[in-house]
Design a protein around this motif. Structure first.
Motif, PDB file in Angstrom:
ATOM      1  N   ARG A   1       0.834  -1.213   0.000  1.00  0.00           N
ATOM      2  CA  ARG A   1       0.000   0.000   0.000  1.00  0.00           C
ATOM      3  C   ARG A   1       0.861   1.252   0.000  1.00  0.00           C
ATOM      4  O   ARG A   1       0.561   2.229  -0.691  1.00  0.00           O
ATOM      5  N   ILE A   2       1.955   1.224   0.760  1.00  0.00           N
ATOM      6  CA  ILE A   2       2.864   2.374   0.794  1.00  0.00           C
ATOM      7  C   ILE A   2       3.489   2.583  -0.584  1.00  0.00           C
ATOM      8  O   ILE A   2       3.604   3.724  -1.060  1.00  0.00           O
ATOM      9  N   GLU A   3       3.887   1.500  -1.227  1.00  0.00           N
ATOM     10  CA  GLU A   3       4.459   1.603  -2.580  1.00  0.00           C
ATOM     11  C   GLU A   3       3.455   2.204  -3.560  1.00  0.00           C
ATOM     12  O   GLU A   3       3.797   3.086  -4.351  1.00  0.00           O
ATOM     13  N   VAL A   4       2.220   1.745  -3.500  1.00  0.00           N
ATOM     14  CA  VAL A   4       1.171   2.275  -4.389  1.00  0.00           C
ATOM     15  C   VAL A   4       0.951   3.758  -4.097  1.00  0.00           C
ATOM     16  O   VAL A   4       0.869   4.579  -5.023  1.00  0.00           O
TER      17      VAL A   4
ATOM     18  N   THR B   1       3.057   5.843  -2.769  1.00  0.00           N
ATOM     19  CA  THR B   1       4.254   6.580  -3.187  1.00  0.00           C
ATOM     20  C   THR B   1       4.222   6.823  -4.692  1.00  0.00           C
ATOM     21  O   THR B   1       4.479   7.946  -5.156  1.00  0.00           O
ATOM     22  N   GLN B   2       3.889   5.801  -5.469  1.00  0.00           N
ATOM     23  CA  GLN B   2       3.809   5.968  -6.922  1.00  0.00           C
ATOM     24  C   GLN B   2       2.729   6.975  -7.300  1.00  0.00           C
ATOM     25  O   GLN B   2       2.921   7.793  -8.199  1.00  0.00           O
ATOM     26  N   ARG B   3       1.594   6.927  -6.580  1.00  0.00           N
ATOM     27  CA  ARG B   3       0.510   7.882  -6.852  1.00  0.00           C
ATOM     28  C   ARG B   3       0.978   9.303  -6.545  1.00  0.00           C
ATOM     29  O   ARG B   3       0.720  10.236  -7.309  1.00  0.00           O
ATOM     30  N   LEU B   4       1.691   9.482  -5.441  1.00  0.00           N
ATOM     31  CA  LEU B   4       2.200  10.809  -5.079  1.00  0.00           C
ATOM     32  C   LEU B   4       3.240  11.306  -6.080  1.00  0.00           C
ATOM     33  O   LEU B   4       3.265  12.493  -6.418  1.00  0.00           O
ATOM     34  N   ILE B   5       4.095  10.407  -6.559  1.00  0.00           N
ATOM     35  CA  ILE B   5       5.087  10.792  -7.571  1.00  0.00           C
ATOM     36  C   ILE B   5       4.378  11.252  -8.845  1.00  0.00           C
ATOM     37  O   ILE B   5       4.741  12.280  -9.436  1.00  0.00           O
ATOM     38  N   HIS B   6       3.359  10.514  -9.248  1.00  0.00           N
ATOM     39  CA  HIS B   6       2.600  10.890 -10.448  1.00  0.00           C
ATOM     40  C   HIS B   6       1.900  12.238 -10.233  1.00  0.00           C
ATOM     41  O   HIS B   6       1.925  13.110 -11.115  1.00  0.00           O
TER      42      HIS B   6
END
Length: 96
Positions: free
Chosen positions: A40-43, A45-50
Motif C-alpha cells: 500500500r505504501i508503494e502504491v 508513493t507511486q501515486r504521489l510521484i505521479h
C-alpha cells in the motif's frame, strides 16, 4: 524403558511442536500484514510521484501563462502611454 516413559517425552515434544507451529503461523500472518502495508505504501508513493509530476507540469504551464499575461499587460501599458502622449501632443497643438 516403559511405554509411559516414552509417552511423556513424546507428548512434551508434540506440545513443543504445536507451539512452534503456532508461532510460525503467527509470524507468517504478521509478515503477510507487513507486506500488504508495504505494498500500500508503494502504491501511495507511486501515486504521489505521479501527482507531483502532474502538478509540476501544471505549475510550469501556469507560470508561462502568467509571464505571457505580464508581457501583454506591459505592452498595453506602453501603448496607453503612447496614446496619452499623442493625445497630449494633439491638444497642445490645438491650443497653439
Amino acid at each position: 524403558m516403559s511405554e509411559t516413559e516414552h509417552e511423556d517425552p513424546l507428548g512434551a515434544a508434540s506440545a513443543r511442536f504445536d507451539r512452534a507451529i503456532a508461532r510460525l503461523d503467527t509470524s507468517l500472518r504478521e509478515l503477510a500484514a507487513r507486506q500488504a502495508r508495504h505494498q500500500r505504501i508503494e502504491v501511495d508513493t507511486q501515486r504521489l510521484i505521479h501527482e507531483r509530476s502532474r502538478l509540476a507540469t501544471e505549475l510550469d504551464k501556469t507560470a508561462a501563462r502568467a509571464k505571457r499575461l505580464d508581457d501583454s499587460a506591459h505592452e498595453v501599458s506602453r501603448r496607453l502611454v503612447e496614446a496619452m502622449e499623442t493625445v497630449r501632443s494633439v491638444l497642445q497643438k490645438a491650443e497653439n
